[in-house]
Design an enzyme around this catalytic site. Sequence first.
Site, PDB file in Angstrom:
ATOM      1  CD  GLU A  84       7.554 -11.896 -10.482  1.00  0.00           C
ATOM      2  OE1 GLU A  84       7.569 -11.443  -9.395  1.00  0.00           O
ATOM      3  OE2 GLU A  84       8.492 -12.377 -11.302  1.00  0.00           O
ATOM      4  CE  LYS A  97      10.795  -3.315  -8.341  1.00  0.00           C
ATOM      5  NZ  LYS A  97      10.964  -4.695  -9.031  1.00  0.00           N
ATOM      6  CB  CYS A 151      -0.942   0.027   1.262  1.00  0.00           C
ATOM      7  SG  CYS A 151      -2.153  -1.091   1.391  1.00  0.00           S
ATOM      8  CD  GLU A 171      14.217 -14.366 -11.479  1.00  0.00           C
ATOM      9  OE1 GLU A 171      13.720 -14.957 -10.489  1.00  0.00           O
ATOM     10  OE2 GLU A 171      13.786 -13.292 -11.746  1.00  0.00           O
ATOM     11  NE  ARG A 176       4.651   1.647  -0.299  1.00  0.00           N
ATOM     12  CZ  ARG A 176       5.725   1.247   0.445  1.00  0.00           C
ATOM     13  NH1 ARG A 176       6.904   1.511  -0.202  1.00  0.00           N
ATOM     14  NH2 ARG A 176       5.749   0.772   1.501  1.00  0.00           N
ATOM     15  CD1 TRP A 210      -0.759  -6.030  -3.596  1.00  0.00           C
ATOM     16  CD2 TRP A 210      -0.788  -6.678  -1.624  1.00  0.00           C
ATOM     17  NE1 TRP A 210      -0.503  -7.546  -3.513  1.00  0.00           N
ATOM     18  CE2 TRP A 210      -0.566  -7.813  -2.296  1.00  0.00           C
ATOM     19  CE3 TRP A 210      -1.091  -7.059   0.005  1.00  0.00           C
ATOM     20  CZ2 TRP A 210      -0.441  -9.183  -1.748  1.00  0.00           C
ATOM     21  CZ3 TRP A 210      -0.717  -8.198   0.566  1.00  0.00           C
ATOM     22  CH2 TRP A 210      -0.573  -9.416  -0.360  1.00  0.00           C
ATOM     23  CE  LYS A 252      10.803 -11.858 -13.073  1.00  0.00           C
ATOM     24  NZ  LYS A 252      11.385 -12.009 -12.084  1.00  0.00           N
ATOM     25  CG  ASN A 258       2.184   0.040   4.098  1.00  0.00           C
ATOM     26  OD1 ASN A 258       1.787  -0.990   3.863  1.00  0.00           O
ATOM     27  ND2 ASN A 258       3.371   0.447   4.032  1.00  0.00           N
ATOM     28  N   GLY A 259       0.241  -1.715   5.939  1.00  0.00           N
ATOM     29  CA  GLY A 259       0.293  -2.815   7.166  1.00  0.00           C
ATOM     30  C   GLY A 259      -0.530  -3.591   7.532  1.00  0.00           C
ATOM     31  CG  HIS A 279      13.390 -38.070  -8.556  1.00  0.00           C
ATOM     32  ND1 HIS A 279      13.634 -39.504  -8.188  1.00  0.00           N
ATOM     33  CD2 HIS A 279      14.720 -37.500  -8.751  1.00  0.00           C
ATOM     34  CE1 HIS A 279      14.973 -39.820  -8.224  1.00  0.00           C
ATOM     35  NE2 HIS A 279      15.605 -38.696  -8.685  1.00  0.00           N
TER      36      HIS A 279
HETATM   37  C1  G6P Z   1       7.869  -8.946  -4.843  1.00  0.00           C
HETATM   38  C2  G6P Z   1       8.344  -8.349  -6.020  1.00  0.00           C
HETATM   39  C3  G6P Z   1       9.184  -9.578  -6.791  1.00  0.00           C
HETATM   40  C4  G6P Z   1      10.670  -9.378  -5.701  1.00  0.00           C
HETATM   41  C5  G6P Z   1      10.245  -9.942  -4.239  1.00  0.00           C
HETATM   42  C6  G6P Z   1      11.385  -9.411  -3.218  1.00  0.00           C
HETATM   43  O1  G6P Z   1       7.381 -10.219  -4.678  1.00  0.00           O
HETATM   44  O2  G6P Z   1       7.082  -8.609  -7.057  1.00  0.00           O
HETATM   45  O3  G6P Z   1       9.736  -8.935  -8.134  1.00  0.00           O
HETATM   46  O4  G6P Z   1      11.587 -10.458  -6.402  1.00  0.00           O
HETATM   47  O5  G6P Z   1       9.062  -8.910  -4.020  1.00  0.00           O
HETATM   48  O6  G6P Z   1      11.578  -8.203  -3.214  1.00  0.00           O
HETATM   49  P1  G6P Z   1      12.669  -7.603  -2.796  1.00  0.00           P
HETATM   50  O7  G6P Z   1      12.619  -5.960  -2.931  1.00  0.00           O
HETATM   51  O8  G6P Z   1      12.946  -7.977  -1.250  1.00  0.00           O
HETATM   52  O9  G6P Z   1      13.902  -7.932  -3.564  1.00  0.00           O
END
Ligand code: G6P
Length: 585
Positions: free
Chosen positions: A469, A580, A2, A462, A27, A74, A466, A100-101, A485
């Site tokens: 996401e 983010k 948020c 990774e 956020r 959020w 991606k 926020n929180g 397995h």
């Molecule tokens: C969120 C973002 C990801 C990121 C993760 C960790 O889930 O969407 O892209 O990798 O947080 O974030 P940080 O800021 O701790 O790297």
Amino acid sequence: MCGIIGILSDYPVGDYLIEGLKRLEYRGYDSAGIAVLQDHKIQVLRTVGAVNKLEQSYAASPFVGNVGIAHTRWATHGGVSEKNAHPHLSCKGDVAVIHNGIIQNYSELRQRLQNNGHIFRSDTDTEVAAHLLEDELGSGKSLLQAAIAIAKELRGEYALVFMLKDFPDKMIAIRKSSPLLIGVGQNENIVSSDALAFLDKTNRAIFLEDESIAIIGKKDIEVYTFSGQRRKLHAIELAAEFSLPDKESYEHFTIKEIHEQPEVIAKVLEQEPGSFTLFRKEIERAKRIFIVAAGSSFHASLLGRSYLSEYAGIYSDVVLASEYKSVAKWFDDDCLILCVSQSGETMDVIEAAKTAKQNGATVISIVNRSPSTLEKTSDAVVRLNIGAEVGVAATKSFTAQAFLFYAVAKGNMQAHDAVELKGAMTEVLRHEAMIAKLSDIISRSKDVYYLGRGLNYAIALEGALKLKELAYMHAEGLAAGELKHGPLALIEKGTPLFLINPEDDTYEETLSNGVEVKSRGGMLIGLSTKPSVHYDFFVRLPEVRREFYPIVESIPLQLLAYYSAKVLNKDVDRPRNLAKSVTVK
Ligand code: G6P
């Protein structure tokens, strides 16, 4: 998560608040709202969806007032709906709050307030704060006394900002764990989760310490501890890294950031010699090393562990930040905790860092955004220096974190390493058009698999993350040897599998695993330096030294996720349900 912003000014604040929200949208962006004090009344507008929805509604009937608060959400408690969007009002409409929180004990507080006659209009945890403040002020307490009483009542982590009908020249801000800072302007002050919200007005900021209460006026700011002790104020000048990011000619921040990688990778080496030496010294001193991270930072940390093992001969453990408690008993004076976080605001990472500090461990954080809560909690910080990353899915921060680990493991900062990587990254980006076409095919699939061995395993994870996401597709990253397995049972005719297979020491074995998939009807996409008859599609990797392959491999997979999301018409920079900065547990 948020984003929150509040402002007291000499001028109307409505448009400014909306602009501020746009910069805080990373956020959270499921709903948004604004409240402005207009003609002795708190006017509120809330909409479901991203800030542009609020902007459109607000433009149709704007408020006129010089004091206001706004929020981009959020959702945690309470579904995504207009009634759950912030700001929330007290019963009489005299108090408006943004938050926020998470307020952990909101159920019991809500019950108590309802028993005392308060009427709730939302399902959120936040609304209790507005009713509590209304009661405290109603009993004759000063703003500070009322804020202290609230801080005593609330459990959890929160950044709260209150606007008050009966105190039109003041706002109350309360911070516990969640970030909150005040931009100090000329005859106006702005409180926000992030300096990005007010940078165009002022670059002087006061970062509120944890467990602080601020009573904010247009020209004056007083900050207190939760027990009412006045805190000394330190306004700092914010650095250029806080400058507002620009999409330039790119359609999205995400693709811009993917393309920036060859340029920014060398910035990782721009470290103060002192901090780099300390980092190395601590790694050698520690008897135990835990690397703590979430999301893509976790995947970069897996690479980090391999680099530390291979090039520094140091064993470390990588722990998901949300699971740190399972190893916390090992955090002690002999221990080094490396906290890896692009934002420096991920709540789970911060909590791990705090626990580590309490237990006497040394904490070094690797961050990009700065200043951040994480670095304030750490003994030392190493920065990526790659500029703001706006796209919610990590791209350039991932490759930068991996490279930083490599440099630390090697124990030196060699400019030619960055040059080699830059060349390879530039070369692999030339496949963009081909990968965009491949995305047309991949985006029609139900499930997508990524296979890698050794260093390439982290990239399988990774790559899959991606695609989840950005394109909202089911994807799994697998250690190549694990295929038989269980996951092999999922391979059907045409199931796409990305075989991440440069000619390193894992090449032959991984190729065999690919052939096993091919034999069962799977569609094999090889990412390799060497073509194979078994591949249905081939993405040629440039030849680099073995340890750089993972960093280079991640780029075509970022492109694949980006173009798949575009084909599927997804909001690339702001994937649904994500944010983010994950500032809740
Ligand atoms: C969120 C973002 C990801 C990121 C993760 C960790 O889930 O969407 O892209 O990798 O947080 O974030 P940080 O800021 O701790 O790297």
